[in-house]
Motif scaffolding. Structure first.
Motif, PDB file in Angstrom:
ATOM      1  N   ALA A   9       0.834  -1.203   0.000  1.00 35.98           N
ATOM      2  CA  ALA A   9       0.000   0.000   0.000  1.00 35.98           C
ATOM      3  C   ALA A   9       0.870   1.255   0.000  1.00 35.98           C
ATOM      4  CB  ALA A   9      -0.936   0.001   1.205  1.00 35.98           C
ATOM      5  N   GLN A  10       1.954   1.238   0.758  1.00 40.54           N
ATOM      6  CA  GLN A  10       2.878   2.377   0.783  1.00 40.54           C
ATOM      7  C   GLN A  10       3.542   2.569  -0.576  1.00 40.54           C
ATOM      8  OE1 GLN A  10       5.424   1.340   4.049  1.00 40.54           O
ATOM      9  NE2 GLN A  10       4.083   2.283   5.562  1.00 40.54           N
ATOM     10  N   VAL A  11       3.889   1.469  -1.239  1.00 42.20           N
ATOM     11  CA  VAL A  11       4.495   1.556  -2.568  1.00 42.20           C
ATOM     12  C   VAL A  11       3.498   2.145  -3.561  1.00 42.20           C
ATOM     13  CG1 VAL A  11       5.429   0.215  -4.503  1.00 42.20           C
ATOM     14  CG2 VAL A  11       6.162  -0.291  -2.161  1.00 42.20           C
ATOM     15  N   TYR A  12       2.237   1.721  -3.491  1.00 41.56           N
ATOM     16  CA  TYR A  12       1.216   2.286  -4.380  1.00 41.56           C
ATOM     17  C   TYR A  12       1.092   3.795  -4.183  1.00 41.56           C
ATOM     18  CZ  TYR A  12      -0.781  -1.742  -6.736  1.00 41.56           C
ATOM     19  OH  TYR A  12      -0.978  -2.812  -7.565  1.00 41.56           O
ATOM     20  N   GLN A  13       1.189   4.247  -2.951  1.00 37.22           N
ATOM     21  CA  GLN A  13       1.130   5.691  -2.696  1.00 37.22           C
ATOM     22  C   GLN A  13       2.338   6.387  -3.324  1.00 37.22           C
ATOM     23  OE1 GLN A  13      -1.406   7.352  -1.591  1.00 37.22           O
ATOM     24  NE2 GLN A  13      -2.543   5.481  -1.223  1.00 37.22           N
ATOM     25  N   LYS A  14       3.505   5.787  -3.188  1.00 37.20           N
ATOM     26  CA  LYS A  14       4.711   6.375  -3.769  1.00 37.20           C
ATOM     27  C   LYS A  14       4.624   6.421  -5.298  1.00 37.20           C
ATOM     28  CE  LYS A  14       9.697   6.241  -3.419  1.00 37.20           C
ATOM     29  NZ  LYS A  14      10.852   5.684  -2.751  1.00 37.20           N
ATOM     30  N   LEU A  15       3.943   5.446  -5.883  1.00 37.82           N
ATOM     31  CA  LEU A  15       3.804   5.353  -7.339  1.00 37.82           C
ATOM     32  C   LEU A  15       2.473   5.927  -7.831  1.00 37.82           C
ATOM     33  CD1 LEU A  15       5.199   1.733  -7.901  1.00 37.82           C
ATOM     34  CD2 LEU A  15       6.394   3.906  -8.221  1.00 37.82           C
ATOM     35  N   GLN A  16       1.862   6.767  -7.045  1.00 37.21           N
ATOM     36  CA  GLN A  16       0.538   7.309  -7.373  1.00 37.21           C
ATOM     37  C   GLN A  16       0.470   7.902  -8.782  1.00 37.21           C
ATOM     38  OE1 GLN A  16      -0.897  10.114  -4.516  1.00 37.21           O
ATOM     39  NE2 GLN A  16      -2.997   9.966  -5.266  1.00 37.21           N
ATOM     40  N   ALA A  17       1.527   8.560  -9.223  1.00 31.25           N
ATOM     41  CA  ALA A  17       1.531   9.181 -10.552  1.00 31.25           C
ATOM     42  C   ALA A  17       1.454   8.149 -11.674  1.00 31.25           C
ATOM     43  CB  ALA A  17       2.788  10.035 -10.728  1.00 31.25           C
ATOM     44  N   LEU A  18       1.774   6.894 -11.384  1.00 30.42           N
ATOM     45  CA  LEU A  18       1.764   5.834 -12.407  1.00 30.42           C
ATOM     46  C   LEU A  18       0.503   4.982 -12.362  1.00 30.42           C
ATOM     47  CD1 LEU A  18       5.471   4.624 -12.119  1.00 30.42           C
ATOM     48  CD2 LEU A  18       4.519   6.390 -13.600  1.00 30.42           C
ATOM     49  N   GLN A  19      -0.354   5.227 -11.375  1.00 35.68           N
ATOM     50  CA  GLN A  19      -1.570   4.429 -11.261  1.00 35.68           C
ATOM     51  C   GLN A  19      -2.462   4.633 -12.480  1.00 35.68           C
ATOM     52  OE1 GLN A  19      -3.667   4.588  -7.512  1.00 35.68           O
ATOM     53  NE2 GLN A  19      -1.749   4.669  -6.361  1.00 35.68           N
ATOM     54  N   GLY A  20      -2.928   3.546 -13.031  1.00 37.70           N
ATOM     55  CA  GLY A  20      -3.765   3.587 -14.221  1.00 37.70           C
ATOM     56  C   GLY A  20      -2.969   3.611 -15.506  1.00 37.70           C
ATOM     57  N   ARG A  21      -1.671   3.817 -15.392  1.00 35.46           N
ATOM     58  CA  ARG A  21      -0.818   3.844 -16.585  1.00 35.46           C
ATOM     59  C   ARG A  21       0.114   2.629 -16.632  1.00 35.46           C
ATOM     60  NH1 ARG A  21       3.440   8.494 -18.397  1.00 35.46           N
ATOM     61  NH2 ARG A  21       3.978   7.547 -20.389  1.00 35.46           N
ATOM     62  N   TYR A  22       0.855   2.402 -15.549  1.00 33.83           N
ATOM     63  CA  TYR A  22       1.781   1.263 -15.491  1.00 33.83           C
ATOM     64  C   TYR A  22       1.506   0.335 -14.320  1.00 33.83           C
ATOM     65  CZ  TYR A  22       4.561   3.975 -18.795  1.00 33.83           C
ATOM     66  OH  TYR A  22       4.978   4.683 -19.887  1.00 33.83           O
ATOM     67  N   ILE A  23       0.683   0.784 -13.404  1.00 34.03           N
ATOM     68  CA  ILE A  23       0.254  -0.049 -12.283  1.00 34.03           C
ATOM     69  C   ILE A  23      -1.245   0.160 -12.107  1.00 34.03           C
ATOM     70  CG2 ILE A  23       2.520   0.117 -11.153  1.00 34.03           C
ATOM     71  CD1 ILE A  23       1.229   2.010  -9.103  1.00 34.03           C
ATOM     72  N   PRO A  24      -1.931  -0.793 -11.467  1.00 31.52           N
ATOM     73  CA  PRO A  24      -3.372  -0.617 -11.268  1.00 31.52           C
ATOM     74  C   PRO A  24      -3.675   0.565 -10.346  1.00 31.52           C
ATOM     75  CG  PRO A  24      -2.711  -2.891 -10.856  1.00 31.52           C
ATOM     76  CD  PRO A  24      -1.463  -2.087 -10.992  1.00 31.52           C
ATOM     77  N   VAL A  25      -4.869   1.102 -10.471  1.00 30.12           N
ATOM     78  CA  VAL A  25      -5.329   2.150  -9.562  1.00 30.12           C
ATOM     79  C   VAL A  25      -5.662   1.499  -8.220  1.00 30.12           C
ATOM     80  CG1 VAL A  25      -7.168   3.833  -9.115  1.00 30.12           C
ATOM     81  CG2 VAL A  25      -6.232   3.580 -11.423  1.00 30.12           C
ATOM     82  N   LEU A  26      -5.142   2.067  -7.155  1.00 36.46           N
ATOM     83  CA  LEU A  26      -5.419   1.596  -5.802  1.00 36.46           C
ATOM     84  C   LEU A  26      -6.689   2.272  -5.303  1.00 36.46           C
ATOM     85  CD1 LEU A  26      -4.526   0.068  -3.213  1.00 36.46           C
ATOM     86  CD2 LEU A  26      -3.325   2.169  -2.563  1.00 36.46           C
ATOM     87  N   TRP A  27      -7.686   1.474  -4.926  1.00 40.35           N
ATOM     88  CA  TRP A  27      -8.958   2.010  -4.451  1.00 40.35           C
ATOM     89  C   TRP A  27      -9.064   1.993  -2.934  1.00 40.35           C
ATOM     90  CZ3 TRP A  27     -11.939   4.757  -7.478  1.00 40.35           C
ATOM     91  CH2 TRP A  27     -11.840   4.584  -8.852  1.00 40.35           C
ATOM     92  N   LEU A  28      -8.493   0.961  -2.319  1.00 34.86           N
ATOM     93  CA  LEU A  28      -8.646   0.817  -0.874  1.00 34.86           C
ATOM     94  C   LEU A  28      -7.456   0.066  -0.318  1.00 34.86           C
ATOM     95  CD1 LEU A  28     -10.459   0.830   1.753  1.00 34.86           C
ATOM     96  CD2 LEU A  28     -11.281  -1.389   0.972  1.00 34.86           C
ATOM     97  N   ALA A  29      -6.933   0.547   0.778  1.00 38.08           N
ATOM     98  CA  ALA A  29      -5.890  -0.154   1.518  1.00 38.08           C
ATOM     99  C   ALA A  29      -6.152   0.079   2.992  1.00 38.08           C
ATOM    100  CB  ALA A  29      -4.507   0.355   1.133  1.00 38.08           C
ATOM    101  N   GLY A  30      -6.308  -1.004   3.730  1.00 40.82           N
ATOM    102  CA  GLY A  30      -6.553  -0.870   5.160  1.00 40.82           C
ATOM    103  C   GLY A  30      -7.327  -2.053   5.692  1.00 40.82           C
ATOM    104  N   VAL A  31      -7.866  -1.889   6.876  1.00 37.76           N
ATOM    105  CA  VAL A  31      -8.639  -2.935   7.539  1.00 37.76           C
ATOM    106  C   VAL A  31     -10.097  -2.773   7.131  1.00 37.76           C
ATOM    107  CG1 VAL A  31      -9.310  -3.892   9.759  1.00 37.76           C
ATOM    108  CG2 VAL A  31      -7.014  -2.965   9.448  1.00 37.76           C
ATOM    109  N   ALA A  32     -10.719  -3.884   6.746  1.00 38.81           N
ATOM    110  CA  ALA A  32     -12.126  -3.836   6.345  1.00 38.81           C
ATOM    111  C   ALA A  32     -12.841  -5.099   6.813  1.00 38.81           C
ATOM    112  CB  ALA A  32     -12.247  -3.703   4.829  1.00 38.81           C
ATOM    113  N   ASP A  33     -14.027  -4.943   7.368  1.00 41.36           N
ATOM    114  CA  ASP A  33     -14.862  -6.060   7.809  1.00 41.36           C
ATOM    115  C   ASP A  33     -14.127  -7.040   8.709  1.00 41.36           C
ATOM    116  OD1 ASP A  33     -17.089  -5.076   6.485  1.00 41.36           O
ATOM    117  OD2 ASP A  33     -16.607  -6.130   4.637  1.00 41.36           O
ATOM    118  N   GLY A  34     -13.306  -6.514   9.591  1.00 40.78           N
ATOM    119  CA  GLY A  34     -12.624  -7.365  10.544  1.00 40.78           C
ATOM    120  C   GLY A  34     -11.433  -8.132   9.989  1.00 40.78           C
ATOM    121  N   LEU A  35     -11.140  -7.962   8.715  1.00 37.57           N
ATOM    122  CA  LEU A  35      -9.972  -8.618   8.140  1.00 37.57           C
ATOM    123  C   LEU A  35      -8.721  -7.866   8.564  1.00 37.57           C
ATOM    124  CD1 LEU A  35     -11.332  -9.227   4.535  1.00 37.57           C
ATOM    125  CD2 LEU A  35     -11.119 -10.903   6.358  1.00 37.57           C
TER     126      LEU A  35
END
Length: 102
Positions: A9-35
């Protein structure tokens, strides 16, 4: 595994400018539904096949890799399973996925 996903998740944030171009767009990173940890990205295609790679598509993959390296990130696990392919012919796009070892 949770630490690996947090790192990714931290790497996706660092690569934010490349999301949708060379890496997938990150929609959610964190704890969800007790996972423990959830990482949700766009679906960007299917695993690349070595047999389908021509010189022009290899250049597109190298271009994506160089763009990632320019942002001072080393993928750490480059293999066909971690390169997704979307489209065909001249319109084909490649995305690097699985940044857990970056």
């Amino acid at each position: 595994m949770a630490e690996e996903l947090k790192n990714e998740a931290q790497v996706y944030q660092k690569l934010q400018a490349l999301q949708g171009r060379y890496i997938p767009v990150l929609w959610l990173a964190g704890v969800a539904d007790g996972l423990e940890m959830v990482l949700l990205t766009d679906f960007v295609g299917t695993q690349v096949s070595r047999e389908l790679l021509a010189d022009t598509t290899q250049r597109k993959i190298r271009e994506a890799m160089f763009a990632i390296h320019e942002l001072r990130v080393a993928h750490g696990d480059i293999r066909p399973q971690n390169i997704a392919m979307q489209g065909r012919g001249q319109d084909v796009k490649f995305y690097f996925v699985d940044f857990g070892f970056s």
